[in-house]
Design a protein around this motif. Structure first.
Motif, PDB file in Angstrom:
ATOM      1  N   SER A   4      37.899 -27.068  44.365  1.00 54.82           N
ATOM      2  CA  SER A   4      39.176 -26.416  44.721  1.00 54.82           C
ATOM      3  C   SER A   4      40.226 -27.474  44.989  1.00 54.82           C
ATOM      4  O   SER A   4      39.925 -28.560  45.489  1.00 54.82           O
ATOM      5  N   ALA A   6      44.389 -27.742  46.443  1.00 56.25           N
ATOM      6  CA  ALA A   6      45.572 -27.050  46.974  1.00 56.25           C
ATOM      7  C   ALA A   6      46.786 -27.313  46.098  1.00 56.25           C
ATOM      8  O   ALA A   6      46.844 -28.318  45.375  1.00 56.25           O
ATOM      9  N   TRP A   9      52.638 -28.665  47.508  1.00 52.61           N
ATOM     10  CA  TRP A   9      53.934 -28.081  47.882  1.00 52.61           C
ATOM     11  C   TRP A   9      54.979 -29.162  48.130  1.00 52.61           C
ATOM     12  O   TRP A   9      56.179 -28.930  48.021  1.00 52.61           O
ATOM     13  N   GLY A  48      50.674 -19.931  51.080  1.00 51.91           N
ATOM     14  CA  GLY A  48      51.764 -20.805  50.639  1.00 51.91           C
ATOM     15  C   GLY A  48      52.739 -21.041  51.785  1.00 51.91           C
ATOM     16  O   GLY A  48      52.340 -21.226  52.943  1.00 51.91           O
ATOM     17  N   HIS A  52      55.223 -13.909  52.712  1.00 51.64           N
ATOM     18  CA  HIS A  52      54.670 -12.584  53.021  1.00 51.64           C
ATOM     19  C   HIS A  52      54.180 -12.505  54.466  1.00 51.64           C
ATOM     20  O   HIS A  52      54.292 -11.449  55.086  1.00 51.64           O
ATOM     21  N   ASP A  67      45.331 -20.943  53.930  1.00 52.87           N
ATOM     22  CA  ASP A  67      45.645 -21.682  52.693  1.00 52.87           C
ATOM     23  C   ASP A  67      44.914 -23.021  52.726  1.00 52.87           C
ATOM     24  O   ASP A  67      44.603 -23.553  53.802  1.00 52.87           O
ATOM     25  N   ASP A  93      39.167 -23.411  52.429  1.00 47.47           N
ATOM     26  CA  ASP A  93      38.916 -23.040  51.038  1.00 47.47           C
ATOM     27  C   ASP A  93      38.447 -21.576  50.996  1.00 47.47           C
ATOM     28  O   ASP A  93      37.475 -21.212  51.672  1.00 47.47           O
ATOM     29  N   MET A  94      39.130 -20.763  50.188  1.00 47.84           N
ATOM     30  CA  MET A  94      38.834 -19.315  50.148  1.00 47.84           C
ATOM     31  C   MET A  94      37.442 -18.998  49.590  1.00 47.84           C
ATOM     32  O   MET A  94      36.988 -17.854  49.644  1.00 47.84           O
ATOM     33  N   ARG A 110      48.409 -13.127  46.465  1.00 44.02           N
ATOM     34  CA  ARG A 110      49.286 -13.130  45.292  1.00 44.02           C
ATOM     35  C   ARG A 110      49.301 -14.484  44.609  1.00 44.02           C
ATOM     36  O   ARG A 110      49.702 -15.497  45.204  1.00 44.02           O
ATOM     37  N   HIS A 115      43.109 -19.698  41.084  1.00 43.81           N
ATOM     38  CA  HIS A 115      42.982 -21.146  41.199  1.00 43.81           C
ATOM     39  C   HIS A 115      41.524 -21.527  41.439  1.00 43.81           C
ATOM     40  O   HIS A 115      41.178 -22.230  42.405  1.00 43.81           O
TER      41      HIS A 115
END
Ligand code: SAM
Length: 221
Positions: A4, A6, A9, A48, A52, A67, A93-94, A110, A115
Motif C-alpha cells: 500500500s 499513501a 498530498w 484525504g 467529507h 487514511d 492501512d485499510m 470515495r 488503491h
C-alpha cells in the motif's frame, strides 16, 4: 498482495487542492438519506484532506476518519479545529482496520479502495463488511475498466491492477479497475442498493474527462 502507498498530498498544487476541499455531490444525498434512517456513527475511509469528514461533522454525525497519509490526516485535523468540530482520526492501512466489528452505521469511501490490487480490494471489502453494523450502508467508488488509466502501458500487478507512473500525488500507487461482472463478484456478501457507472468531467478552463468510476451503495443485511 501489493504494498500500500499513501497519496503524496504534499505534491498536490493549490488548484487541485481546491477540488479536494469541495465535497462530492453525492455526499449531500447521503447525508439526507442516512439522517432519515437515523444513522449516526460515520467513517470517512481514506479521508484525504477531510472534505467529507468536515461536511458530515457539520451535519451532526459522529465522525471517524482514517487514511494512510499522515500529512492528509494532520491537514484534516487542522481544518476540523478551525471549524470547531470534533473527529476521531487514525493513520493506517485499510487492509486491516483498527475498529471493532459492527461499529459503524455508515461509511463513505470515495476513490480509495481502488488503491490496491485484486487480493487487496477483496480484503478491504471484507474489513468494511466486518466494521459495518447490521443494516449499515457504505457508499464507495471503484475505478472502471473504461478508464484511460487501464489502457496505459504501466507496470501490471494482476489482470485488474496497474501501478500509475506519471509525476504527481499518485506516482507509484496501485490502481485497480473493475467491470460489472467483477463488481458483482466482489460485492456478493452485501446487498447492492444502487450501482452507477459514471464518467466525471473537470472544468479547468476547458472541460475534460477525468475518468470512469463505479459508484456503489451497499448494505449489510
Ligand atoms: C483520491 S484520494 C480521496 C480522498 C477522499 N476520499 C476524498 O474524496 O476527498 C485517495 C485517498 O486514499 C488514501 N489511501 C490510499 N491507500 C490507502 C490505504 N491502503 N489505506 C488507507 N488510505 C489509503 C490516500 O492516502 C488518499 O488520501
Amino acid at each position: 498482495m501489493v504494498i500500500s502507498k499513501a497519496w503524496q498530498w504534499e505534491n498536490v498544487d493549490n488548484t487541485s487542492r481546491r477540488y479536494w476541499e469541495e465535497p462530492a455531490v453525492e455526499s449531500y444525498y447521503l447525508i439526507n438519506r442516512w439522517k432519515k434512517q437515523g444513522k449516526d456513527k460515520f467513517l470517512d475511509l481514506g479521508c484525504g484532506l477531510g472534505r467529507h469528514s468536515v461536511l458530515f461533522a457539520k451535519n451532526g454525525f459522529a465522525v471517524w476518519a482514517f487514511d494512510l497519509s499522515a500529512y492528509a490526516v494532520a491537514k484534516m485535523q487542522e481544518w476540523m479545529k478551525k471549524e470547531k468540530l470534533s473527529v476521531t482520526c487514525s493513520v493506517g492501512d485499510m487492509i486491516k482496520l483498527p475498529y471493532e466489528s459492527e461499529c459503524f452505521d455508515c461509511i463513505l469511501c470515495r476513490n480509495v479502495i481502488s488503491h490496491s490490487d485484486t487480493e487487496g480490494v477483496k480484503k478491504i471489502l471484507s474489513e468494511i463488511l466486518r466494521v459495518m453494523k447490521k443494516n449499515g450502508e457504505c457508499y464507495l467508488t471503484l475505478g472502471s475498466k473504461n478508464a484511460w488509466g487501464f489502457t496505459q502501458p504501466w507496470p501490471i500487478v494482476d489482470e485488474n491492477t496497474k501501478i500509475r507512473l506519471e509525476d504527481g500525488p499518485e506516482n507509484g500507487i496501485p490502481h485497480f479497475y473493475a467491470d460489472l461482472k467483477l463488481i458483482k463478484e466482489l460485492c456478493v456478501d452485501f446487498d447492492i442498493i444502487s450501482l452507477q457507472h459514471i464518467e466525471d468531467y473537470i472544468n479547468k478552463g476547458t472541460l475534460h474527462s477525468c475518468g470512469w468510476h463505479w459508484h456503489v451503495l451497499l448494505k449489510k443485511s
